[in-house]
Design a protein around this motif. Structure first.
Motif, short mmCIF file in Angstrom:
data_model
loop_
_atom_site.label_atom_id
_atom_site.label_comp_id
_atom_site.label_asym_id
_atom_site.label_seq_id
_atom_site.Cartn_x
_atom_site.Cartn_y
_atom_site.Cartn_z
N GLU A 120 -13.49 2.56 -10.72
CA GLU A 120 -13.34 2.36 -12.16
C GLU A 120 -11.94 2.74 -12.63
N VAL A 121 -11.40 3.82 -12.05
CA VAL A 121 -10.04 4.24 -12.41
C VAL A 121 -9.04 3.17 -12.00
N GLN A 122 -9.22 2.62 -10.80
CA GLN A 122 -8.36 1.54 -10.32
C GLN A 122 -8.34 0.39 -11.32
N ASP A 123 -9.52 -0.01 -11.75
CA ASP A 123 -9.66 -1.10 -12.70
C ASP A 123 -8.98 -0.75 -14.02
N GLU A 124 -9.19 0.49 -14.49
CA GLU A 124 -8.63 0.91 -15.77
C GLU A 124 -7.10 0.93 -15.73
N ILE A 125 -6.53 1.45 -14.65
CA ILE A 125 -5.07 1.49 -14.51
C ILE A 125 -4.50 0.07 -14.50
N ALA A 126 -5.13 -0.81 -13.76
CA ALA A 126 -4.66 -2.20 -13.68
C ALA A 126 -4.69 -2.86 -15.05
N ARG A 127 -5.77 -2.64 -15.80
CA ARG A 127 -5.88 -3.25 -17.13
C ARG A 127 -4.82 -2.71 -18.08
N LYS A 128 -4.57 -1.39 -18.01
CA LYS A 128 -3.59 -0.80 -18.93
C LYS A 128 -2.16 -1.24 -18.60
N ILE A 129 -1.89 -1.48 -17.33
CA ILE A 129 -0.58 -2.00 -16.95
C ILE A 129 -0.39 -3.41 -17.51
N THR A 130 -1.40 -4.24 -17.38
CA THR A 130 -1.28 -5.61 -17.90
C THR A 130 -1.10 -5.59 -19.41
N ALA A 179 -13.85 -6.21 -9.63
CA ALA A 179 -14.71 -6.31 -8.44
C ALA A 179 -14.56 -5.08 -7.54
N LYS A 180 -15.66 -4.55 -7.08
CA LYS A 180 -15.65 -3.43 -6.14
C LYS A 180 -15.87 -3.97 -4.73
N PRO A 181 -15.06 -3.53 -3.75
CA PRO A 181 -15.28 -3.99 -2.38
C PRO A 181 -16.60 -3.48 -1.81
N THR A 182 -17.05 -2.31 -2.28
CA THR A 182 -18.30 -1.71 -1.83
C THR A 182 -18.71 -0.65 -2.84
N GLU A 183 -19.99 -0.32 -2.87
CA GLU A 183 -20.47 0.76 -3.73
C GLU A 183 -20.35 2.11 -3.04
N SER A 184 -20.09 2.09 -1.74
CA SER A 184 -20.06 3.33 -0.95
C SER A 184 -18.63 3.80 -0.72
N LEU A 185 -18.27 4.96 -1.28
CA LEU A 185 -16.93 5.50 -1.06
C LEU A 185 -16.71 5.85 0.40
N GLN A 186 -17.75 6.35 1.06
CA GLN A 186 -17.61 6.70 2.47
C GLN A 186 -17.34 5.46 3.31
N ALA A 187 -18.02 4.37 3.00
CA ALA A 187 -17.79 3.11 3.72
C ALA A 187 -16.35 2.63 3.51
N TYR A 188 -15.86 2.76 2.27
CA TYR A 188 -14.50 2.32 1.97
C TYR A 188 -13.48 3.19 2.69
N ASP A 189 -13.74 4.49 2.76
CA ASP A 189 -12.85 5.42 3.47
C ASP A 189 -12.78 5.05 4.95
#
Length: 368
Positions: A48-58, A75-85
């Protein structure tokens, strides 16, 4: 240096499950921040932070996003942070291309899909690694079967992802269908220039099919888009060598050395980067540095075919034919059987009249 109008700077600090992210968008002409903000969030909110930063930059740049771009940002690549790590860890090891590092990356990607069976990026990454393993180490059809199954799973989940197309192209490359793989990779790079490994595979396909001038024409775009992925320099240097473009090759060679030196300062255990550096040092006459890096690489990954292959390239540059042939033979015995690549590699010119070379890597009928 890149003549960018704006630069995003910042920092990320982690304490337990808490994240503190500071970011600012700076005008490079005035050094004035157009926007800055600090985010204190839980780890689970990172997407969500990633999305928010991107929107504020635009918003700060007064860009107007299309509905499709807004959807892509959210879009989220996955719901699991451990999987993403695990996925990110696996991706960093997969770049190293040695047998041990590919095995470790495969373990990471498998862990990722165990955590989230619907993680399309991780399935695509499994397909990539299995196809690369088939090309470089083990020509057992089971590797391609496994790659195909993973690619099909990824495509069923997210057929729109460029990374899924990369996986499909790696399977084509492993079967020697270079032109078909290159066609897919052109589509990927036109759509997402910085897609992981995309330009490397495109240039590798073009080099393997003898399209050296095309590789040279794409070199600058490839280097710029590939960021810290040093692998992209390999097909570029090989193609410039095949074209006898000495001055252009020398310039790219110096840039490759600089990129690799920067990388090994950060990741000193990367044997592939050291082996490439050894080969490039040899070319510019830094014999002692070359020997040091080659020795370190072989110590880190003894009997790895990629490391042995690069050692053979190094010995060729140093005009040590018997040592080069010995290293190349070890690479072949360890599973490196890509005749199209070896025969087209100008670093191997010293060995082209050697009967043992012809025996190990015979010319295939119908191939350039």
């Amino acid at each position: 240096q890149l003549r960018a109008t704006y630069v995003l700077t910042g920092s990320v600090r982690r304490s337990g499950n808490r994240l503190r992210i500071s970011a600012q968008l700076v005008d490079t002409q005035t050094d004035f921040p157009l926007w800055s903000e600090r985010f204190d969030r839980e780890m689970q909110d990172v997407f969500e932070v990633q999305d928010e930063i991107a929107r504020k930059i635009t918003e700060a740049l007064r860009f107007k996003l299309t509905p499709q771009e807004k959807e892509a940002l959210a879009a989220k690549p996955t719901e699991s942070l451990q999987a993403y790590d695990h996925y990110l860890r696996g991706r960093s090891y997969a770049r190293r291309l040695t047998r041990q590092d590919l095995e470790f990356s495969l373990q990471m990607f498998n862990d990722a899909v165990t955590q989230d069976p619907d993680f399309a990026l991780a399935h695509a990454a499994i397909a990539n690694v299995c196809a690369i393993f088939f090309c470089n180490y083990d020509r057992e059809p089971a590797w391609i079967d496994r790659a195909r199954a993973a690619a099909e799973k990824a495509a069923a989940l997210r057929p729109d992802l460029p990374e899924v197309m990369v996986a499909q192209a790696w399977i084509l490359y492993s079967r020697g269908e270079y032109l078909d793989a290159a066609r897919i990779m052109r589509a990927v790079t036109s759509r997402k220039r910085d897609c992981e490994g995309a330009f490397y595979l495109l240039l590798r396909c073009l080099f393997a099919s003898g399209q050296h001038q095309e590789v040279a024409s794409l070199a600058e775009d490839a280097i710029e888009a590939s960021g810290t992925d040093y692998n992209v320099y390999v097909p570029i240097l090989n193609s410039l060598g095949a074209l006898a473009k000495k001055e252009a090759r020398k310039n790219v060679l110096l840039r490759a050395i600089q990129a690799l030196e920067s990388h090994v300062r950060e990741v000193p255990e990367n044997a592939r980067a050291r082996s490439l550096l050894a080969s490039y040092y040899a070319e510019v006459g830094r014999t002692e540095d070359s020997t040091r890096e080659a020795t370190m690489a072989m110590t880190l990954r003894p009997n790895d075919p990629i490391i042995m292959y690069n050692a053979a390239c190094t010995f060729c540059s140093l005009n040590q034919k018997s040592e080069a042939m010995e290293a190349l033979t070890k690479a072949w015995r360890a599973g490196y059987r890509d005749s199209d690549w070896v025969r087209g590699d100008p670093d191997m010119a010293l060995l082209h009249d050697d009967p043992e070379f012809e025996k190990l890597y015979p010319k295939k009928s119908g191939k350039n």
